[in-house]
Design an enzyme around this catalytic site. Structure first.
Site, PDB file in Angstrom:
ATOM      1  N   PRO A 122       0.661  -1.360  -0.018  1.00 30.17           N
ATOM      2  CA  PRO A 122      -0.040   0.089   0.136  1.00 30.17           C
ATOM      3  C   PRO A 122       0.857   1.078  -0.051  1.00 30.17           C
ATOM      4  O   PRO A 122       1.776   1.278   0.580  1.00 30.17           O
ATOM      5  CB  PRO A 122      -0.942  -0.171   1.241  1.00 30.17           C
ATOM      6  CG  PRO A 122      -0.327  -1.203   2.032  1.00 30.17           C
ATOM      7  CD  PRO A 122       0.693  -2.038   1.138  1.00 30.17           C
ATOM      8  N   GLY A 126       4.605   2.865   5.223  1.00 28.86           N
ATOM      9  CA  GLY A 126       5.608   2.815   6.069  1.00 28.86           C
ATOM     10  C   GLY A 126       6.116   0.992   5.732  1.00 28.86           C
ATOM     11  O   GLY A 126       7.012   0.960   6.265  1.00 28.86           O
ATOM     12  N   GLY A 128       7.671   0.916   2.665  1.00 27.48           N
ATOM     13  CA  GLY A 128       8.662   0.580   1.693  1.00 27.48           C
ATOM     14  C   GLY A 128       7.983   0.787   0.127  1.00 27.48           C
ATOM     15  O   GLY A 128       8.793   0.500  -0.726  1.00 27.48           O
ATOM     16  N   ALA A 131      10.327   2.776  -1.979  1.00 24.11           N
ATOM     17  CA  ALA A 131      11.883   2.430  -2.057  1.00 24.11           C
ATOM     18  C   ALA A 131      11.561   1.089  -2.929  1.00 24.11           C
ATOM     19  O   ALA A 131      12.493   0.860  -3.725  1.00 24.11           O
ATOM     20  CB  ALA A 131      12.260   1.866  -0.723  1.00 24.11           C
ATOM     21  N   ALA A 132      10.705   0.257  -2.920  1.00 27.03           N
ATOM     22  CA  ALA A 132      10.648  -1.079  -3.628  1.00 27.03           C
ATOM     23  C   ALA A 132      10.567  -0.725  -5.055  1.00 27.03           C
ATOM     24  O   ALA A 132      11.223  -1.255  -5.928  1.00 27.03           O
ATOM     25  CB  ALA A 132       9.542  -1.777  -3.359  1.00 27.03           C
ATOM     26  N   ASP A 173      16.004   2.462   3.516  1.00 25.08           N
ATOM     27  CA  ASP A 173      14.696   1.722   2.689  1.00 25.08           C
ATOM     28  C   ASP A 173      15.174   1.110   1.345  1.00 25.08           C
ATOM     29  O   ASP A 173      14.790  -0.058   1.198  1.00 25.08           O
ATOM     30  CB  ASP A 173      13.701   2.873   2.440  1.00 25.08           C
ATOM     31  CG  ASP A 173      13.012   3.252   3.737  1.00 25.08           C
ATOM     32  OD1 ASP A 173      13.623   2.955   4.749  1.00 25.08           O
ATOM     33  OD2 ASP A 173      12.001   3.748   3.689  1.00 25.08           O
TER      34      ASP A 173
HETATM   35  C1  MEV Z   1      11.076   5.597   6.450  1.00 29.51           C
HETATM   36  O1  MEV Z   1      10.674   4.345   5.895  1.00 29.51           O
HETATM   37  C2  MEV Z   1      12.460   5.456   7.332  1.00 29.51           C
HETATM   38  C3  MEV Z   1      12.858   6.919   7.758  1.00 29.51           C
HETATM   39  O2  MEV Z   1      13.771   6.811   8.745  1.00 29.51           O
HETATM   40  C4  MEV Z   1      13.245   7.728   6.795  1.00 29.51           C
HETATM   41  C5  MEV Z   1      14.846   7.236   6.111  1.00 29.51           C
HETATM   42  O3  MEV Z   1      15.250   6.473   6.657  1.00 29.51           O
HETATM   43  O4  MEV Z   1      15.102   7.774   5.139  1.00 29.51           O
HETATM   44  C6  MEV Z   1      11.742   7.735   8.814  1.00 29.51           C
END
Ligand code: MEV
Length: 340
Positions: A122, A126, A128, A131-132, A173
């Site tokens: 989703p 949180g 990722g 990032a993925a 991430d």
């Molecule tokens: C976000 O998934 C993680 C954070 O620590 C940001 C980062 O590491 O860039 C909040």
């Protein structure tokens, strides 16, 4: 046609403090983002989950990459990334277009292709999701144009993409989505990225979705940055110390202290202003049954990661509060080619 995928992630500990050079322990999760690419007449993008598509010329994308890079540099200078975030929000398919434009610039791609994106992660939760994709997009395009990159090279491009989306991310991430498994990550020159061999069972963790965060990762990171430095750094340093201790706990399989450290980290993250009521409620209830529960990632809602030796009790406790515990495989493979 080439299809590549990359997993999402959960932070066992160290989110936010990792941005300030403290370590984090991050684990890949068995939900993936998929990118399929094939050669085409023009650059066509289809984002399956939001059912949005767009057609772009190569020159437009090259120009977009340059604009973004320039804007990023200005924002970095002024320590205010709002103009960059606004541009991405207001542009049609802004984030995805940025990922593709940046990948084309980095890999020097001058030929058109079509790209289909779909994800089990989703958006902005949180786990990722961004990032993925920042890893799977360069992987798919490098495979399509036979410019096969090493994992380290993919990770470097992914970090540049993530910087456009989140300003000054730690790089943790994209690294976990790239390499998979479980990682000890510490930002620096160079970053320290070490695989952690968690040979205990990862089965007693559950993920719990609270709500869609109202702020993006970049915005939440900026909010923490704008706290009083003395107040913030005290908590950031403490989170760093807990993360070092967590590594020892994992090696010793000391689950009692592991749960305590998860709870202590959650309480510090709440003090940094990135928790919400729902997260606090779930955290309190899980702590009362001697479990561990914390937010995972940037916070403001999104997913939590919870642990208890008695999985049934953990699940019942979470369900009683009206939330759904999800058992997701952890420590899965990083970016990979699914089909060629
Ligand atoms: C976000 O998934 C993680 C954070 O620590 C940001 C980062 O590491 O860039 C909040």
């Amino acid at each position: 046609m080439v299809t590549c995928s990359a997993p999402g992630k959960t932070h066992l500990i160290g989110e936010h403090s990792v941005v300030y050079g403290e370590p984090a322990i991050i684990i890949s999760v068995g939900k993936r983002a998929y990118v399929s690419a094939e050669k085409a007449e023009s650059v066509k993008i289809y984002a399956h989950d939001i059912n949005e598509s767009g057609v772009f010329s190569i020159s437009e994308l090259k120009e977009f990459a340059e604009t973004l890079q320039q804007l990023w540099a200005n924002c970095f200078e002024t320590k205010n990334f709002v103009p960059l975030y606004s541009l991405l929000k207001n542009e049609h398919l802004g984030h995805i277009k940025a990922m593709i434009a940046k990948t084309m610039a980095e890999l020097d791609i001058n030929a058109p292709f079509s790209l289909k994106i779909s994800s089990e992660l989703p958006i902005g939760s949180g786990l990722g999701s961004s990032a993925a994709l920042s890893v799977a997009v360069p992987k798919a395009l490098s495979e399509l144009f036979k410019n096969t990159l090493t994992l380290d090279e993919i990770n470097q491009v992914a970090y540049k993409i993530e910087s456009l989306a989140h300003g000054t991310p730690s790089g943790g991430d994209n690294s976990i989505c790239c390499y998979g498994g479980a990682l000890w990550f510490k930002k620096g020159t160079p970053n320290i990225i070490e695989p952690l061999h968690l040979d205990f069972t990862l089965k007693n963790f559950v993920l719990v979705f609270t709500r869609i965060p109202q702020l993006t990762t970049g915005e939440l990171v900026s909010n923490v940055r704008s706290l009083d430095p003395e107040y913030r750094d005290l908590r950031v340093n403490q989170l760093g110390m807990y993360t070092y201790e967590m590594r020892e706990c994992l090696a010793k399989q000391d689950f009692t202290r592991m749960k305590e450290l998860m709870n202590l980290a959650q309480e510090l993250l709440a003090e940094l202003g990135v928790s919400i009521d729902a997260i606090d409620r779930i955290h309190t209830a899980v702590k009362e049954i001697n479990g561990g529960a914390k937010l995972s990632g940037a916070g403001g809602g999104g997913y939590m990661v919870c642990y208890h030796e008695d999985l049934q009790l953990l699940e019942q406790t979470i369900k009683k509060l009206g939330y759904v515990p999800e058992q997701v495989e952890l420590g899965v493979e990083g970016v990979r080619t699914e089909r060629k």
